[in-house]
Write an enzyme that holds these catalytic residues in place. Structure first.
Site, PDB file in Angstrom:
ATOM      1  N   CYS A  32      -3.568   5.155  -2.793  1.00 32.43           N
ATOM      2  CA  CYS A  32      -4.449   4.477  -3.659  1.00 32.43           C
ATOM      3  C   CYS A  32      -4.564   5.060  -4.887  1.00 32.43           C
ATOM      4  CB  CYS A  32      -5.916   3.897  -3.035  1.00 32.43           C
ATOM      5  SG  CYS A  32      -6.618   2.895  -4.196  1.00 32.43           S
ATOM      6  N   ASP A  60       0.744  -1.219   0.165  1.00 29.58           N
ATOM      7  CA  ASP A  60       0.022  -0.018  -0.121  1.00 29.58           C
ATOM      8  C   ASP A  60       0.826   1.209   0.122  1.00 29.58           C
ATOM      9  OD1 ASP A  60      -2.433   1.086  -0.155  1.00 29.58           O
ATOM     10  OD2 ASP A  60      -3.035   0.662   2.115  1.00 29.58           O
TER      11      ASP A  60
HETATM   12 ZN    ZN Z   1      -5.037   1.057   1.799  1.00 30.15          ZN
END
Ligand code: ZN
Length: 318
Positions: free
Chosen positions: A245, A20
């Protein structure tokens, strides 16, 4: 050194920086850099690392070469390595590459599902039965992340019942863990308590509930504390607080792992993590960025440890 030693039990912290944290970075980290990040994290005593994502490298070039990363990292018996997958192809790649845990992503809102997975909620759920069977037959841990569990960047509000409905279907497929992900960092603690409680009471005890918070609106640590006080024992975070993201506008980093571990430690929870060593990893990561990282404990230092160290230094001089 521990501020409180009331022994509230273990919280399993999973560092997601290598996935991430890096997946929307402008500068693409090399395989060697990603391997070094994962190895450094593994040496802090952390129990879990989300190391790679088996997605299409054309869509997320930062996550290319997951197999090479997996082949080069040092494996430790007590560090669970997880890989993310969005479809059966990704799941097969993850198992072939030797992950300990397959994390499958479903999304609680239709528009975000289309953007993030390139598939509808119904499509991702339809494929899930065979995927669950495949992972369970392999003997690996199967966990599911429900993206946009607290709000959608395109549709706005996501209801508790929408999240619980997906959770019940995942639980019925034998998923070991369900993580509620606040992909866009919009949740507040009262909502966390309500949503975690509703999901826990809808699930069998064999399915654990975890949480994944982003600090986009500075509510991340408060949400993590609310989750732990609601009984959650699995929390994601990213060292230094890096991340975002690529498919959610204005999404920023996860809560920082060392800030989370500091709070948990001083509240009396165990994480098995050597916190000074983790802060060293955050400082090493920061060397690859132009700006200071969002993590705050890496700037402020530990308490009371730093005070004790200063007092010791003073008394030696005196
Ligand atoms: Zn995340």
């Amino acid at each position: 050194m521990t501020a409180s030693s009331s022994g509230k039990g273990n919280v399993c912290v999973c560092d997601v920086a290598a996935r991430d944290g890096l997946q929307s970075e402008k500068r693409i980290w090399s395989v060697n850099e990603r391997v070094e990040l994962i190895n450094r994290l593994a040496n802090t005593g952390i129990q879990r690392i989300e190391a790679v994502s088996f997605v299409n490298p054309k869509r997320v070039p930062q996550m290319a070469d997951a197999e090479k990363v997996m082949a080069q990292i040092e494996r430790k018996a007590d560090v669970r390595i997880a890989g993310l997958a969005l479809n059966m192809k990704g799941v097969e790649r993850a198992l072939d590459a030797g992950v300990d845990e397959v994390r499958y992503v479903v999304v609680a809102s239709e528009t975000f599902s289309q953007k993030n997975q390139g598939a509808s909620i119904a499509e991702t759920m339809t494929g899930l039965e065979s995927i669950a069977g495949r992972v369970k037959a392999s003997g690996k841990v199967f966990s599911a992340v429900i993206g946009a569990s607290f709000g959608c960047p395109f549709e706005g509000e996501v209801t508790t019942s929408a999240v619980v409905d997906i959770g019940i279907r995942l639980g019925a497929l034998g998923v070991d863990e369900i993580l509620l992900a606040d992909t866009i960092g919009c949740a507040v603690p009262s909502q966390v308590r309500e949503r975690v409680g509703a999901l826990q009471s809808a699930l069998e005890d064999s399915t654990a509930v975890g949480c994944h918070f982003h600090n986009t609106r500075n509510t991340g640590i408060a949400n993590a504390v609310a989750a732990v006080e609601s009984g959650v024992r699995i929390l994601d975070a990213s060292v230094g607080g890096i991340g975002g993201c690529p498919f959610a506008p204005r999404a920023t980093g996860n809560i920082s792992t060392e800030d989370l571990v500091y709070v948990l430690r001083n509240m009396g929870y165990e994480t098995d993590i050597d916190l000074p060593q983790l802060i060293n990893v955050a400082a090493w990561v920061e060397g690859y960025f132009d700006d200071p990282l969002p993590g705050q404990v890496m700037k402020a230092g530990l308490f009371p440890d730093d005070v004790i160290a200063r007092q010791a230094a003073t008394s030696v001089q005196a």
